[in-house]
Every structure is written in C-alpha cells, then in structure tokens.
Design a protein around this motif. Structure first.
Motif, PDB file in Angstrom:
ATOM      1  N   ASP A 294       0.816  -1.220   0.000  1.00  0.00           N
ATOM      2  CA  ASP A 294       0.000   0.000   0.000  1.00  0.00           C
ATOM      3  C   ASP A 294       0.849   1.269   0.000  1.00  0.00           C
ATOM      4  O   ASP A 294       0.335   2.366   0.220  1.00  0.00           O
ATOM      5  CB  ASP A 294      -0.930   0.020   1.209  1.00  0.00           C
ATOM      6  CG  ASP A 294      -0.166  -0.060   2.533  1.00  0.00           C
ATOM      7  OD1 ASP A 294       1.052  -0.330   2.509  1.00  0.00           O
ATOM      8  OD2 ASP A 294      -0.789   0.142   3.593  1.00  0.00           O
ATOM      9  N   SER A 295       2.147   1.129  -0.280  1.00  0.00           N
ATOM     10  CA  SER A 295       3.018   2.297  -0.351  1.00  0.00           C
ATOM     11  C   SER A 295       2.569   3.213  -1.486  1.00  0.00           C
ATOM     12  O   SER A 295       2.111   2.747  -2.532  1.00  0.00           O
ATOM     13  CB  SER A 295       4.465   1.859  -0.600  1.00  0.00           C
ATOM     14  OG  SER A 295       5.271   2.945  -0.998  1.00  0.00           O
ATOM     15  N   PRO A 296       2.684   4.518  -1.322  1.00  0.00           N
ATOM     16  CA  PRO A 296       2.297   5.452  -2.393  1.00  0.00           C
ATOM     17  C   PRO A 296       3.109   5.263  -3.671  1.00  0.00           C
ATOM     18  O   PRO A 296       2.701   5.743  -4.733  1.00  0.00           O
ATOM     19  CB  PRO A 296       2.573   6.830  -1.777  1.00  0.00           C
ATOM     20  CG  PRO A 296       2.556   6.616  -0.308  1.00  0.00           C
ATOM     21  CD  PRO A 296       3.086   5.237  -0.090  1.00  0.00           C
ATOM     22  N   LEU A 297       4.258   4.557  -3.577  1.00  0.00           N
ATOM     23  CA  LEU A 297       5.116   4.344  -4.746  1.00  0.00           C
ATOM     24  C   LEU A 297       5.186   2.875  -5.156  1.00  0.00           C
ATOM     25  O   LEU A 297       6.049   2.510  -5.961  1.00  0.00           O
ATOM     26  CB  LEU A 297       6.528   4.862  -4.447  1.00  0.00           C
ATOM     27  CG  LEU A 297       6.646   6.346  -4.109  1.00  0.00           C
ATOM     28  CD1 LEU A 297       8.067   6.673  -3.667  1.00  0.00           C
ATOM     29  CD2 LEU A 297       6.267   7.197  -5.318  1.00  0.00           C
ATOM     30  N   ALA A 298       4.299   2.053  -4.624  1.00  0.00           N
ATOM     31  CA  ALA A 298       4.342   0.621  -4.921  1.00  0.00           C
ATOM     32  C   ALA A 298       4.264   0.361  -6.419  1.00  0.00           C
ATOM     33  O   ALA A 298       3.530   1.039  -7.149  1.00  0.00           O
ATOM     34  CB  ALA A 298       3.190  -0.090  -4.206  1.00  0.00           C
ATOM     35  N   ASP A 299       5.042  -0.626  -6.863  1.00  0.00           N
ATOM     36  CA  ASP A 299       5.088  -1.021  -8.277  1.00  0.00           C
ATOM     37  C   ASP A 299       5.575   0.104  -9.185  1.00  0.00           C
ATOM     38  O   ASP A 299       5.194   0.182 -10.358  1.00  0.00           O
ATOM     39  CB  ASP A 299       3.715  -1.517  -8.742  1.00  0.00           C
ATOM     40  CG  ASP A 299       3.272  -2.767  -7.986  1.00  0.00           C
ATOM     41  OD1 ASP A 299       4.147  -3.603  -7.681  1.00  0.00           O
ATOM     42  OD2 ASP A 299       2.081  -2.879  -7.689  1.00  0.00           O
ATOM     43  N   TYR A 300       6.405   0.986  -8.630  1.00  0.00           N
ATOM     44  CA  TYR A 300       7.042   2.045  -9.413  1.00  0.00           C
ATOM     45  C   TYR A 300       6.025   2.954 -10.104  1.00  0.00           C
ATOM     46  O   TYR A 300       6.147   3.280 -11.281  1.00  0.00           O
ATOM     47  CB  TYR A 300       8.006   1.443 -10.435  1.00  0.00           C
ATOM     48  CG  TYR A 300       9.122   0.668  -9.786  1.00  0.00           C
ATOM     49  CD1 TYR A 300      10.264   1.303  -9.318  1.00  0.00           C
ATOM     50  CD2 TYR A 300       9.028  -0.707  -9.618  1.00  0.00           C
ATOM     51  CE1 TYR A 300      11.281   0.599  -8.703  1.00  0.00           C
ATOM     52  CE2 TYR A 300      10.037  -1.424  -9.000  1.00  0.00           C
ATOM     53  CZ  TYR A 300      11.163  -0.764  -8.541  1.00  0.00           C
ATOM     54  OH  TYR A 300      12.159  -1.475  -7.922  1.00  0.00           O
ATOM     55  N   SER A 306      -3.252   8.935 -12.673  1.00  0.00           N
ATOM     56  CA  SER A 306      -3.790   7.956 -13.617  1.00  0.00           C
ATOM     57  C   SER A 306      -2.938   7.804 -14.869  1.00  0.00           C
ATOM     58  O   SER A 306      -2.919   6.730 -15.485  1.00  0.00           O
ATOM     59  CB  SER A 306      -5.222   8.337 -14.014  1.00  0.00           C
ATOM     60  OG  SER A 306      -5.252   9.645 -14.566  1.00  0.00           O
ATOM     61  N   ASP A 307      -2.240   8.849 -15.259  1.00  0.00           N
ATOM     62  CA  ASP A 307      -1.409   8.769 -16.454  1.00  0.00           C
ATOM     63  C   ASP A 307      -0.205   7.875 -16.175  1.00  0.00           C
ATOM     64  O   ASP A 307       0.649   8.200 -15.330  1.00  0.00           O
ATOM     65  CB  ASP A 307      -0.951  10.170 -16.852  1.00  0.00           C
ATOM     66  CG  ASP A 307      -0.190  10.168 -18.173  1.00  0.00           C
ATOM     67  OD1 ASP A 307       0.979   9.728 -18.173  1.00  0.00           O
ATOM     68  OD2 ASP A 307      -0.756  10.607 -19.181  1.00  0.00           O
ATOM     69  N   ALA A 308      -0.119   6.734 -16.864  1.00  0.00           N
ATOM     70  CA  ALA A 308       0.930   5.746 -16.583  1.00  0.00           C
ATOM     71  C   ALA A 308       2.322   6.308 -16.827  1.00  0.00           C
ATOM     72  O   ALA A 308       3.253   6.043 -16.042  1.00  0.00           O
ATOM     73  CB  ALA A 308       0.709   4.501 -17.446  1.00  0.00           C
ATOM     74  N   ARG A 309       2.498   7.068 -17.886  1.00  0.00           N
ATOM     75  CA  ARG A 309       3.809   7.632 -18.202  1.00  0.00           C
ATOM     76  C   ARG A 309       4.260   8.606 -17.111  1.00  0.00           C
ATOM     77  O   ARG A 309       5.394   8.545 -16.627  1.00  0.00           O
ATOM     78  CB  ARG A 309       3.772   8.346 -19.550  1.00  0.00           C
ATOM     79  CG  ARG A 309       5.143   8.835 -20.018  1.00  0.00           C
ATOM     80  CD  ARG A 309       4.970   9.756 -21.229  1.00  0.00           C
ATOM     81  NE  ARG A 309       4.372   9.071 -22.359  1.00  0.00           N
ATOM     82  CZ  ARG A 309       5.062   8.436 -23.310  1.00  0.00           C
ATOM     83  NH1 ARG A 309       6.373   8.407 -23.251  1.00  0.00           N
ATOM     84  NH2 ARG A 309       4.431   7.864 -24.306  1.00  0.00           N
ATOM     85  N   LEU A 310       3.350   9.490 -16.704  1.00  0.00           N
ATOM     86  CA  LEU A 310       3.687  10.464 -15.674  1.00  0.00           C
ATOM     87  C   LEU A 310       3.904   9.783 -14.325  1.00  0.00           C
ATOM     88  O   LEU A 310       4.853  10.116 -13.594  1.00  0.00           O
ATOM     89  CB  LEU A 310       2.568  11.500 -15.563  1.00  0.00           C
ATOM     90  CG  LEU A 310       2.743  12.586 -14.488  1.00  0.00           C
ATOM     91  CD1 LEU A 310       4.012  13.385 -14.737  1.00  0.00           C
ATOM     92  CD2 LEU A 310       1.513  13.489 -14.451  1.00  0.00           C
ATOM     93  N   SER A 311       3.045   8.830 -13.996  1.00  0.00           N
ATOM     94  CA  SER A 311       3.140   8.136 -12.715  1.00  0.00           C
ATOM     95  C   SER A 311       4.459   7.377 -12.585  1.00  0.00           C
ATOM     96  O   SER A 311       5.163   7.496 -11.582  1.00  0.00           O
ATOM     97  CB  SER A 311       1.963   7.163 -12.567  1.00  0.00           C
ATOM     98  OG  SER A 311       2.077   6.418 -11.370  1.00  0.00           O
ATOM     99  N   GLY A 312       4.809   6.597 -13.624  1.00  0.00           N
ATOM    100  CA  GLY A 312       6.047   5.828 -13.587  1.00  0.00           C
ATOM    101  C   GLY A 312       7.274   6.718 -13.618  1.00  0.00           C
ATOM    102  O   GLY A 312       8.257   6.472 -12.906  1.00  0.00           O
ATOM    103  N   GLY A 313       7.229   7.758 -14.437  1.00  0.00           N
ATOM    104  CA  GLY A 313       8.371   8.660 -14.535  1.00  0.00           C
ATOM    105  C   GLY A 313       8.625   9.403 -13.238  1.00  0.00           C
ATOM    106  O   GLY A 313       9.770   9.540 -12.793  1.00  0.00           O
ATOM    107  N   LEU A 314       7.545   9.866 -12.610  1.00  0.00           N
ATOM    108  CA  LEU A 314       7.689  10.585 -11.350  1.00  0.00           C
ATOM    109  C   LEU A 314       8.216   9.661 -10.250  1.00  0.00           C
ATOM    110  O   LEU A 314       9.070  10.058  -9.444  1.00  0.00           O
ATOM    111  CB  LEU A 314       6.336  11.174 -10.945  1.00  0.00           C
ATOM    112  CG  LEU A 314       6.336  12.203  -9.809  1.00  0.00           C
ATOM    113  CD1 LEU A 314       7.268  13.361 -10.133  1.00  0.00           C
ATOM    114  CD2 LEU A 314       4.918  12.703  -9.557  1.00  0.00           C
TER     115      LEU A 314
END
Length: 354
Positions: A294-300, A306-314
């Motif tokens: 349940d970490s805010p950064l779980a699974d990178y 919601s934007d996968a590119r922005l979420s993963g990059g950040l």
C-alpha cells in the motif's frame, strides 16, 4: 531477481538476514578504506544509477526480460566493500518504498544480489586484470566478463536458497536449469551495460575508477645504462580536478534521472527471469503480498496519478533522488569517520611517551 516474501521459508530467510547483516557490517569497515575525497561522492551516484538502470528491463527470450543487478558495476567503479553497500542501499529503497523484493526476504536479496554478484565479479575482474595488458581496453574487457559471470552466479545462489528453504515442492534440477539458463542470457545484457559504463568513466576520469587504479605504468628513463622510474609528474591543480569531478557527478545524476524518469517507460513489460521461472515451475504458489503493497510508490508508480507515463516517470525520479541522498549520506559519513580516525591516530602518534 528480487525474491518476494513466501518463496523461501522463515528460518532460511532469517539465516540469510544474519549473513547479510554480517556482510554489511564488514563492508562498512572496508568501505572506510576504499572511500576518499574522489570516490565518496561517486558512490552515492553509483547507487542512484543502479536504481535507475534496474528500471530498464530488456527482453532476453520469448516472454522473459532481465535487468541490471549492478554488483559488478559497483565493485569495479568504487570497490567491492563499497559496492556491496551501494547495491544494499538500492535493495532497501526498492523493498521499503516500491514493494519490490520482500521485506522478510531482504536478507536473501542482499546475499544474492549484493554480496554474491559483487564478490564474484570483483574476483573475476582482478584475476583478468592481472593477466591482461595494462590498458583501458583490458579494464573494459575484464568488466564485461566479470559482469557476465556474476549474474548466473546469483542464479546458482538463489537455487541453493531454494534447495534448503523453498516453500514449494518443485524439482531442484528443473529450477537450477531454468534459473541458470535464463540468467546466462540476462548476464549478457548486464555485461554490455557494465562494460559501456565503466569504459565511459575510464575514458574521462580513470582515477575515479577503483578497478583502474595503477593502470598507467611508471615512465622509465635510461640512466647509466639501466632503466629507472622517472620522477612523478606534478599533480594537476585541485580546482581542475574538482571541476571535472563535478561534471562527472552532474552528468551521471542527469543520466540517472532521464533513464528512470523517461526511458523506463519504454522498458520491457515481460516478467524478469526469476518471475518467469517461478510462474512456469510453480515456485510462486506460496508467494505472499508485500508488506509495503500500500506504499504510495508501490510497483514504481505514484498513487492517484492515472497517467501511466507520468506516474512511472515521477516514481523513477523520486527513487533516484531518495537513493542518491541516502547513499551519499552513508558514504559521506564513512568518509568523515575515516578522516576522523586518521586525525586521531596522528594526534596519538605525536604524543610524548610518559
């Protein structure tokens, strides 16, 4: 090759934790001898770079990917003791913040991915450097071979862990064959990344590469019919070296941020070698949910973006930032401890005997 919770039973995981803790303690003492004013800043950067490149899974076979383990790269750049600490910092950040690699399996992961890869790679590297010509090309070649062999070595160690503490009833022969086979292929990718990175740093600042120290043989002069060592050249001005050092650090940090924040979006989505073998052979039947799921950064990814590119990059940028800060803090503290110990020794040496 991050081992999740539930693959290895509690007693073996605990034993691995004791081994890992002991190795980290030894490495903390050894790193104090390896780190100096040149390599202490580089060590934190190496940890951040390994974190970033581990996000770049590359395809190795049908439905399987691999990623850098980093032990060889760290050992050659900053030394074996410091290398163990670099990879351990990365594994700790990944396990706690990103739910990658089980927390109860942290000892297994440190023993496998930090200790095994670093020790095997450095022993192979030093052996090759002794027999190859003393040149920059030899450093690159030795780096390639050392990295290549370190990955299947880690696969063998995981197989041994599974043999004594596996939680599922799967043929050991099948596990060993599958693990070593796929990780030989992953080792090729590891070798290419390691050789390119080491070669790039050696080309610019060989004095910053632990494995390249003493690379240049002393100049010989003929005096009275005999060859003698020429006097050492005067050292370069401190300001020049410092400026070059800062350029290396800034370049490395920017590269890490770009890799984790942008290039990682294009990494292979296929499971890595261990995940694929675990699924195909049934090792993952008793896998447990990660304690930091349940970490805010779980699974990178950053939760609620919601934007996968922005979420993963950040998430990648945050990971690089946290790792470089944590790693640099550890290595600067060790460096300061070494300086303090050296000063204390000089003071005591100068005291009159009563």
């Amino acid at each position: 090759m991050h081992v999740p919770d539930g693959f290895i039973n509690a007693p073996v995981s605990a034993a691995a934790g004791v081994v890992a803790a002991g190795a980290v303690a030894v490495s903390l003492r050894g790193a104090r001898r390896e780190l100096d004013e040149r390599t202490a800043p580089l060590a934190g950067l190496v940890a951040a770079f390994i974190f970033a490149v581990q996000m770049l899974n590359f395809p190795v076979a049908a439905g399987t990917s691999g990623h850098l383990l980093g032990g060889a790269l760290a050992a050659i750049l900053v030394g074996p003791y410091t290398g163990v600490l670099c990879v351990s910092v990365v594994l700790l950040m990944q396990g706690v913040l990103f739910a990658d690699g089980g927390l109860t399996a942290l000892g297994v992961n440190v023993t496998d991915m930090a200790i095994t890869t670093t020790v095997v790679a450095y022993l192979v590297f030093r052996g090759l450097v002794k027999v190859l010509p003393r040149s920059r090309r030899s450093i690159t070649v030795a780096s390639f071979v050392a990295a290549l062999l370190s990955v299947p070595a880690a696969a063998v160690v995981f197989t041994l862990f599974y043999a004594v503490g596996g939680t599922t009833d799967v043929s050991l022969g099948k596990v060993a064959t599958a693990m070593v086979g796929v990780h030989v292929l992953i080792g090729i990718g590891e070798a290419v990344i390691t050789a390119l990175t080491v070669g790039a740093v050696v080309a610019v600042r060989p004095d910053l590469v632990h494995g390249a120290r003493g690379l240049t043989a002393p100049l010989k002069l003929k005096v009275g019919g005999e060859l003698v060592d020429a006097p050492a050249a005067a050292p370069a001005p401190a300001a020049s070296g410092g400026g070059s050092h800062r350029k290396i650090w800034i370049t490395g940090l920017v590269a890490s941020l770009v890799l984790a924040g942008f290039v990682s979006f294009y990494a292979s989505a296929n499971p890595d070698g261990l995940e694929k073998v675990a699924h195909d052979k049934g090792i993952d039947k008793k896998a447990e949910e990660h304690a930091s799921a349940d970490s805010p950064l779980a699974d990178y990814g950053v939760r609620d973006i919601s934007d996968a590119r922005l979420s993963g990059g950040l998430a990648g940028v945050i990971g690089v930032g946290v790792t470089v800060v944590a790693g640099s803090a550890v290595f600067w503290a060790l460096r300061r401890r070494r300086t303090s110990d050296a000063a204390s020794t000089e003071v005591h040496a100068g005291e009159p005997v009563s």
